[in-house]
Motif scaffolding. Structure first.
Motif, PDB file in Angstrom:
ATOM      1  N   PRO A   1       0.820  -1.217   0.000  1.00  0.00           N
ATOM      2  CA  PRO A   1       0.000   0.000   0.000  1.00  0.00           C
ATOM      3  C   PRO A   1       0.845   1.253   0.000  1.00  0.00           C
ATOM      4  CG  PRO A   1      -0.879  -1.594   1.542  1.00  0.00           C
ATOM      5  CD  PRO A   1       0.424  -2.154   1.064  1.00  0.00           C
ATOM      6  N   GLU A   2       0.519   2.175  -0.888  1.00  0.00           N
ATOM      7  CA  GLU A   2       1.178   3.471  -1.001  1.00  0.00           C
ATOM      8  C   GLU A   2       2.657   3.369  -1.371  1.00  0.00           C
ATOM      9  OE1 GLU A   2       0.394   5.742   2.499  1.00  0.00           O
ATOM     10  OE2 GLU A   2      -1.775   5.616   2.272  1.00  0.00           O
ATOM     11  N   LYS A   3       3.040   2.263  -1.968  1.00  0.00           N
ATOM     12  CA  LYS A   3       4.422   2.099  -2.436  1.00  0.00           C
ATOM     13  C   LYS A   3       4.416   1.718  -3.908  1.00  0.00           C
ATOM     14  CE  LYS A   3       6.718   0.957   1.912  1.00  0.00           C
ATOM     15  NZ  LYS A   3       7.650   0.011   2.590  1.00  0.00           N
ATOM     16  N   GLN A   4       5.559   1.915  -4.541  1.00  0.00           N
ATOM     17  CA  GLN A   4       5.683   1.554  -5.949  1.00  0.00           C
ATOM     18  C   GLN A   4       5.874   0.051  -6.095  1.00  0.00           C
ATOM     19  OE1 GLN A   4       8.886   3.983  -7.567  1.00  0.00           O
ATOM     20  NE2 GLN A   4       7.407   5.501  -8.283  1.00  0.00           N
ATOM     21  N   ARG A   5       5.479  -0.452  -7.244  1.00  0.00           N
ATOM     22  CA  ARG A   5       5.708  -1.855  -7.538  1.00  0.00           C
ATOM     23  C   ARG A   5       7.211  -2.098  -7.641  1.00  0.00           C
ATOM     24  NH1 ARG A   5       2.016  -4.740 -12.045  1.00  0.00           N
ATOM     25  NH2 ARG A   5       0.504  -3.658 -10.724  1.00  0.00           N
ATOM     26  N   GLU A   6       7.673  -3.209  -7.068  1.00  0.00           N
ATOM     27  CA  GLU A   6       9.098  -3.517  -7.084  1.00  0.00           C
ATOM     28  C   GLU A   6       9.335  -4.963  -7.489  1.00  0.00           C
ATOM     29  OE1 GLU A   6      10.836  -3.192  -3.176  1.00  0.00           O
ATOM     30  OE2 GLU A   6       9.461  -4.634  -2.289  1.00  0.00           O
ATOM     31  N   LEU A   7      10.487  -5.192  -8.102  1.00  0.00           N
ATOM     32  CA  LEU A   7      10.869  -6.550  -8.471  1.00  0.00           C
ATOM     33  C   LEU A   7      11.246  -7.327  -7.222  1.00  0.00           C
ATOM     34  CD1 LEU A   7      11.674  -8.686 -10.624  1.00  0.00           C
ATOM     35  CD2 LEU A   7      13.965  -7.694 -10.540  1.00  0.00           C
ATOM     36  N   VAL A   8      10.704  -8.530  -7.102  1.00  0.00           N
ATOM     37  CA  VAL A   8      11.052  -9.426  -5.999  1.00  0.00           C
ATOM     38  C   VAL A   8      12.095 -10.442  -6.464  1.00  0.00           C
ATOM     39  CG1 VAL A   8      10.187 -11.155  -4.397  1.00  0.00           C
ATOM     40  CG2 VAL A   8       8.775  -9.160  -4.965  1.00  0.00           C
ATOM     41  N   ALA A   9      11.781 -11.108  -7.576  1.00  0.00           N
ATOM     42  CA  ALA A   9      12.684 -12.136  -8.092  1.00  0.00           C
ATOM     43  C   ALA A   9      12.382 -12.371  -9.560  1.00  0.00           C
ATOM     44  CB  ALA A   9      12.531 -13.438  -7.318  1.00  0.00           C
ATOM     45  N   ALA A  10      13.406 -12.784 -10.305  1.00  0.00           N
ATOM     46  CA  ALA A  10      13.237 -13.069 -11.725  1.00  0.00           C
ATOM     47  C   ALA A  10      14.052 -14.296 -12.094  1.00  0.00           C
ATOM     48  CB  ALA A  10      13.669 -11.872 -12.570  1.00  0.00           C
ATOM     49  N   ILE A  11      13.602 -14.961 -13.160  1.00  0.00           N
ATOM     50  CA  ILE A  11      14.302 -16.159 -13.626  1.00  0.00           C
ATOM     51  C   ILE A  11      14.254 -16.193 -15.140  1.00  0.00           C
ATOM     52  CG2 ILE A  11      12.198 -17.579 -13.373  1.00  0.00           C
ATOM     53  CD1 ILE A  11      14.091 -19.918 -12.556  1.00  0.00           C
ATOM     54  N   THR A  12      15.389 -16.502 -15.746  1.00  0.00           N
ATOM     55  CA  THR A  12      15.451 -16.587 -17.201  1.00  0.00           C
ATOM     56  C   THR A  12      14.986 -17.960 -17.666  1.00  0.00           C
ATOM     57  OG1 THR A  12      17.692 -17.458 -17.275  1.00  0.00           O
ATOM     58  CG2 THR A  12      17.452 -15.055 -17.138  1.00  0.00           C
ATOM     59  N   SER A  13      14.834 -18.114 -18.959  1.00  0.00           N
ATOM     60  CA  SER A  13      14.436 -19.410 -19.506  1.00  0.00           C
ATOM     61  C   SER A  13      15.486 -20.473 -19.228  1.00  0.00           C
ATOM     62  CB  SER A  13      14.175 -19.297 -21.004  1.00  0.00           C
ATOM     63  OG  SER A  13      15.328 -18.802 -21.668  1.00  0.00           O
ATOM     64  N   GLY A  14      16.718 -20.040 -19.041  1.00  0.00           N
ATOM     65  CA  GLY A  14      17.805 -20.972 -18.745  1.00  0.00           C
ATOM     66  C   GLY A  14      17.983 -21.267 -17.267  1.00  0.00           C
ATOM     67  N   GLY A  15      17.216 -20.569 -16.427  1.00  0.00           N
ATOM     68  CA  GLY A  15      17.269 -20.849 -15.000  1.00  0.00           C
ATOM     69  C   GLY A  15      18.106 -19.898 -14.164  1.00  0.00           C
ATOM     70  N   SER A  16      18.685 -18.880 -14.767  1.00  0.00           N
ATOM     71  CA  SER A  16      19.431 -17.890 -13.990  1.00  0.00           C
ATOM     72  C   SER A  16      18.447 -17.039 -13.199  1.00  0.00           C
ATOM     73  CB  SER A  16      20.265 -17.003 -14.910  1.00  0.00           C
ATOM     74  OG  SER A  16      21.243 -17.762 -15.577  1.00  0.00           O
ATOM     75  N   THR A  17      18.833 -16.737 -11.957  1.00  0.00           N
ATOM     76  CA  THR A  17      17.907 -16.029 -11.076  1.00  0.00           C
ATOM     77  C   THR A  17      18.486 -14.716 -10.572  1.00  0.00           C
ATOM     78  OG1 THR A  17      18.732 -17.255  -9.158  1.00  0.00           O
ATOM     79  CG2 THR A  17      16.812 -18.152 -10.300  1.00  0.00           C
ATOM     80  N   ASN A  18      17.572 -13.839 -10.149  1.00  0.00           N
ATOM     81  CA  ASN A  18      17.939 -12.543  -9.607  1.00  0.00           C
ATOM     82  C   ASN A  18      16.938 -12.206  -8.517  1.00  0.00           C
ATOM     83  OD1 ASN A  18      19.254  -9.977  -9.496  1.00  0.00           O
ATOM     84  ND2 ASN A  18      17.550  -9.114 -10.634  1.00  0.00           N
ATOM     85  N   TYR A  19      17.426 -11.677  -7.381  1.00  0.00           N
ATOM     86  CA  TYR A  19      16.557 -11.383  -6.243  1.00  0.00           C
ATOM     87  C   TYR A  19      16.759  -9.967  -5.738  1.00  0.00           C
ATOM     88  CZ  TYR A  19      15.966 -16.445  -5.901  1.00  0.00           C
ATOM     89  OH  TYR A  19      15.681 -17.773  -6.163  1.00  0.00           O
ATOM     90  N   ALA A  20      15.694  -9.404  -5.207  1.00  0.00           N
ATOM     91  CA  ALA A  20      15.822  -8.154  -4.473  1.00  0.00           C
ATOM     92  C   ALA A  20      16.617  -8.435  -3.195  1.00  0.00           C
ATOM     93  CB  ALA A  20      14.447  -7.603  -4.120  1.00  0.00           C
ATOM     94  N   ASP A  21      17.410  -7.464  -2.772  1.00  0.00           N
ATOM     95  CA  ASP A  21      18.234  -7.657  -1.573  1.00  0.00           C
ATOM     96  C   ASP A  21      17.376  -8.015  -0.358  1.00  0.00           C
ATOM     97  OD1 ASP A  21      20.693  -5.061  -2.339  1.00  0.00           O
ATOM     98  OD2 ASP A  21      20.549  -7.151  -2.970  1.00  0.00           O
ATOM     99  N   SER A  22      16.173  -7.467  -0.300  1.00  0.00           N
ATOM    100  CA  SER A  22      15.319  -7.654   0.870  1.00  0.00           C
ATOM    101  C   SER A  22      14.801  -9.086   1.028  1.00  0.00           C
ATOM    102  CB  SER A  22      14.128  -6.694   0.804  1.00  0.00           C
ATOM    103  OG  SER A  22      13.371  -6.911  -0.374  1.00  0.00           O
ATOM    104  N   VAL A  23      14.887  -9.889  -0.037  1.00  0.00           N
ATOM    105  CA  VAL A  23      14.361 -11.256   0.042  1.00  0.00           C
ATOM    106  C   VAL A  23      15.426 -12.328  -0.147  1.00  0.00           C
ATOM    107  CG1 VAL A  23      12.144 -10.400  -0.832  1.00  0.00           C
ATOM    108  CG2 VAL A  23      13.739 -11.525  -2.408  1.00  0.00           C
ATOM    109  N   LYS A  24      16.652 -11.914  -0.411  1.00  0.00           N
ATOM    110  CA  LYS A  24      17.727 -12.891  -0.618  1.00  0.00           C
ATOM    111  C   LYS A  24      17.881 -13.781   0.602  1.00  0.00           C
ATOM    112  CE  LYS A  24      20.612 -10.453  -3.969  1.00  0.00           C
ATOM    113  NZ  LYS A  24      21.868  -9.695  -4.200  1.00  0.00           N
ATOM    114  N   GLY A  25      17.987 -15.085   0.359  1.00  0.00           N
ATOM    115  CA  GLY A  25      18.138 -16.036   1.442  1.00  0.00           C
ATOM    116  C   GLY A  25      16.827 -16.495   2.036  1.00  0.00           C
ATOM    117  N   ARG A  26      15.716 -15.833   1.689  1.00  0.00           N
ATOM    118  CA  ARG A  26      14.409 -16.210   2.222  1.00  0.00           C
ATOM    119  C   ARG A  26      13.460 -16.700   1.129  1.00  0.00           C
ATOM    120  NH1 ARG A  26      11.168 -12.464   4.403  1.00  0.00           N
ATOM    121  NH2 ARG A  26      11.983 -10.740   3.159  1.00  0.00           N
TER     122      ARG A  26
END
Length: 120
Positions: A41-66
Motif C-alpha cells: 500500500p502506497e508504495k511503488q511496484r518492485e521486483l522481488v525475483a526473476a528467472i530466465t528461460s535458462g534458470g538464472s535467477t535474480n533477487y531483491a536484496d530484501s528477500v535474498k536467502g528467504r
C-alpha cells in the motif's frame, strides 16, 4: 490471447511460509524471462525475483536467502517459495512474463495479482 493466473496467496504469521504459483496459458510459442513483483500500500511496484528461460535467477536484496524462484517450463509455470516471512513482505504479488505468441509477437504480460498478508 495469453493469460497469467497467480495462486497461493493468503494470510500467514510472521516467520511462516507460502508458495506462490503463476501459470501461463493461451497462444504461447515461447516464454523468456519470468518474474514476481510486489506492491505494498502506497508504495511503488518492485521486483522481488526473476528467472530466465535458462534458470538464472535474480533477487531483491530484501528477500535474498528467504525467497526462491523456480519454473517448470513444461507447465509454463513459475513459482515463488517464500520462507521466514516478515510483516514488511505484505503486498499484492504480481506475476510477469515475457512471452512470444504463436503469431510471433513478443510482449510483456502481467497477472492480476495475489494478496500476501503477514501478521506480526
Amino acid at each position: 490471447q495469453v493469460q497469467l493466473v497467480e495462486s497461493g496467496g493468503g494470510l500467514v504469521q510472521s516467520g511462516g511460509s507460502l508458495r506462490l504459483a503463476c501459470a501461463a496459458s493461451g497462444s504461447i510459442l515461447s516464454i523468456y524471462d519470468m518474474g514476481w513483483y510486489r506492491q505494498a500500500p502506497e508504495k511503488q511496484r518492485e521486483l522481488v525475483a526473476a528467472i530466465t528461460s535458462g534458470g538464472s535467477t535474480n533477487y531483491a536484496d530484501s528477500v535474498k536467502g528467504r525467497f526462491t524462484i523456480s519454473r517448470d517450463n513444461a507447465k509454463n509455470t513459475v513459482y515463488l517459495q517464500m520462507n521466514s516471512l516478515k510483516p514488511e513482505d505484505t503486498a499484492v504479488y504480481y506475476c510477469n512474463a515475457d512471452i512470444r505468441t504463436v503469431l510471433a509477437a513478443t510482449g510483456d504480460y502481467w497477472g492480476k495479482g495475489t494478496l500476501v498478508t503477514v501478521s506480526s
